[in-house]
Enzyme design. Structure first.
Site, short mmCIF file in Angstrom:
data_model
loop_
_atom_site.label_atom_id
_atom_site.label_comp_id
_atom_site.label_asym_id
_atom_site.label_seq_id
_atom_site.Cartn_x
_atom_site.Cartn_y
_atom_site.Cartn_z
N GLY A 186 82.98 -4.62 -32.03
CA GLY A 186 84.14 -3.97 -32.71
C GLY A 186 84.72 -5.13 -33.70
O GLY A 186 84.55 -6.25 -33.40
N TYR A 238 88.03 -6.76 -34.70
CA TYR A 238 89.26 -7.22 -34.34
C TYR A 238 90.10 -8.21 -35.19
O TYR A 238 89.17 -9.05 -35.50
CB TYR A 238 89.35 -7.42 -32.74
CG TYR A 238 88.55 -6.39 -31.86
CD1 TYR A 238 89.39 -5.15 -31.49
CD2 TYR A 238 87.38 -6.44 -31.39
CE1 TYR A 238 88.69 -4.06 -30.76
CE2 TYR A 238 86.77 -5.70 -30.69
CZ TYR A 238 87.45 -4.25 -30.36
OH TYR A 238 86.89 -3.36 -29.55
N ARG A 239 91.37 -8.13 -35.06
CA ARG A 239 91.99 -9.02 -35.90
C ARG A 239 91.83 -10.52 -35.21
O ARG A 239 92.13 -10.51 -34.23
CB ARG A 239 93.46 -8.73 -35.94
CG ARG A 239 94.15 -9.45 -36.98
CD ARG A 239 95.55 -8.74 -37.33
NE ARG A 239 96.73 -9.12 -36.41
CZ ARG A 239 98.07 -8.75 -36.59
NH1 ARG A 239 98.31 -7.62 -37.13
NH2 ARG A 239 98.98 -9.30 -35.87
N GLU A 253 97.60 -4.91 -43.21
CA GLU A 253 96.89 -4.36 -42.39
C GLU A 253 96.22 -3.29 -43.28
O GLU A 253 96.74 -2.99 -44.54
CB GLU A 253 97.73 -3.76 -41.14
CG GLU A 253 97.70 -4.88 -39.91
CD GLU A 253 96.32 -4.95 -39.38
OE1 GLU A 253 95.35 -4.52 -39.68
OE2 GLU A 253 96.41 -6.04 -38.44
#
Length: 472
Positions: free
Chosen positions: A153, A155-156, A266
């Site tokens: 995935g 993810y930050r 974001e």
């Protein structure tokens, strides 16, 4: 396409990629260029001269529907793209493990870890970011220690130190499932790998919210039509993509946290908040291809690359979720790019029973990986990808007291800026039944008005005669 480099070549051949050969500043300039480029619907970009670095940065390879379709080898329209995803779910292709000698990602092994140096020309994407954000268009790889389920995935990953990155891991994300599993077995750390510079299929699946217990490698193989090649990592038994440009290997402490991670600009267009006591990853080993590319993308207000990639992929994943649920009559799904590719969804159905639209709403809300808080359900005559048609359906088929459903104190993503800080992760859900209210008309002993447009038979004749009218 086997790797990012082949995709870059294909985009160049179409004229859909440009090289920026003047020197640019990673502390402020790159993010602003990307913002303006996405605003203009511009091409993919390769920044060849970044101040302080030799490694080029690639941004925007999946930043348009045509480039997304090019990677899949299909027409540049949503029905054909959706068929590719349907096929990938119906016929996933298992990854194939190869020998380390065959893995380009292992061509160079760095002797030391320094995330502030090449091959990491990571910009400060937004002026208010806490620091350079390594993880914006990549794959974080973990594995269930009991079942072997592999998750990849996006993810930050803020760079916290020369050998440490943060990892935003909300409890509803699959990486958090794995963290809890490792903790339940009494483990102190969880092996993690980060793959940067991916082939387009891995980029697609990493941002799309593939269902739990399904390996992203398998769905990527289905999209590609051939197995994804993987190789065992240097420091763990994790399998990493052989054709990635860069691989970072490390471990996440289970019971140790970083005091603060973020803020970061974001996907929804606002600054994501500081995350306190954040999970983080200690990097122990870095390998990469010779003369690697670093790949990232600009997050922020749509439009942008991840909005396109997430919007398309999540629409197809949500359709698959509804199909697997057994809900009848679902025709199409659009997780809208303007809705931050996750907060809004539109679903078209062939309505077959009273309350059908509300059943669909509940199923969409229940797919918690995507945190869709607003759901519009329309009839099959409405193109869910056409916001004009969706608005028309809402305007002409909806009565608020009858057709709007609100569920209070439900779930949403922890980054949703519409909710105050103390209630992040909680949200009201909104559902709009924008289908024709025929059952209500029946109770009123009347019928919904017929369409005013000419019937299709007449329209077909007009189209055939179009050139005769001198309109072509």
């Amino acid at each position: 396409m086997e790797n990012l480099r082949e995709f870059i070549t294909s985009l160049e051949g179409k004229g859909w990629l440009r090289h920026i050969d003047v020197e640019v500043d990673p502390s402020w300039e790159i993010g602003a260029i990307c913002r303006e480029n996405f605003n203009r619907g511009g091409p993919a970009l390769v920044f060849s001269k970044i101040n302080g670095f030799k490694t080029p940065l690639v941004v925007g390879v999946l930043g348009s529907v045509p480039s997304y379709a090019l990677a899949l080898g299909c027409g540049s329209n949503f029905p054909e793209i959706a068929k590719k995803w349907e096929s990938a779910f119906a016929r996933p292709i298992k990854a194939v493990e190869v020998n380390a000698k065959e893995a380009p990602c292992k061509e160079v092994k760095l002797k030391e870890v320094n995330l502030y140096a090449d091959p990491f020309p990571v910009p400060r994407w937004h002026p208010l970011d806490a620091g350079p954000e390594l993880g914006t268009f990549h794959g974080v790889i973990t594995k269930d220690p009991e079942t072997g389920w592999i998750n990849m995935g996006t993810y930050r990953n803020q760079i916290l130190d020369k050998d440490k990155v943060g990892c935003l891991s909300p409890p509803y994300k699959h990486i958090a499932y794995h963290i809890r599993k490792w903790a339940s077995l009494g483990k102190k750390t969880m092996p993690v790998a980060i793959a940067v510079g991916l082939d387009p299929y891995l980029n697609m699946v990493a941002v799309s919210g593939v269902p739990a217990e399904v390996d992203e490698y398998d769905i990527a193989g289905g999209l590609k039509g051939a197995p994804i090649k993987v190789v065992k990592a240097e420091t763990s038994d994790l399998l990493v993509p052989t054709n990635a440009e860069i691989i970072l290997e490390g471990e996440m402490p289970i019971d140790e946290f970083w005091p603060e991670e973020g803020p970061f600009g974001e996907f929804h267009g606002y600054m994501g908040e500081i995350q306190r006591n954040s999970p983080f990853i200690k990097i122990h080993q870095i390998t990469h291809r010779r003369s690697p590319y670093f790949q990232g993308t600009y997050e922020g207000r749509p439009p942008h690359e991840s909005g396109i990639a997430r919007g398309i992929g999540r629409s197809c994943v949500l359709y698959e979720h509804l199909r697997r649920s057994g809900c009848p009559g679902v025709k199409d799904v659009c997780v809208t790019v303007g809705g931050a590719a996750g907060l809004h969804a539109v679903v078209s159905i062939k309505k077959s029973f009273p309350g059908h639209a509300r059943c669909v709403m509940a199923l969409v809300w229940g797919y918690n990986v995507l945190f869709c808080k607003h759901v519009v359900v329309v009839d099959e005559d409405i193109d869910v990808w056409n916001p004009f048609m969706v608005e028309w359906a809402i305007a002409t088929r909806v009565q608020a007291s009858r057709d709007v459903t609100i569920v209070e104190n439900a779930h949403t993503g922890v980054l949703d800026p519409s909710q105050v800080s103390s209630k992040r992760g909680w949200s009201d859900w909104l559902g709009i039944d924008a289908t024709i209210p025929d059952e209500h008309y029946k109770r009123d002993n009347s019928t919904f008005p017929p369409f005013a447009d000419p019937p299709e038979e007449i329209m077909g004749k007009v189209r055939q005669n179009w050139s005769k009218y001198g309109l072509e």
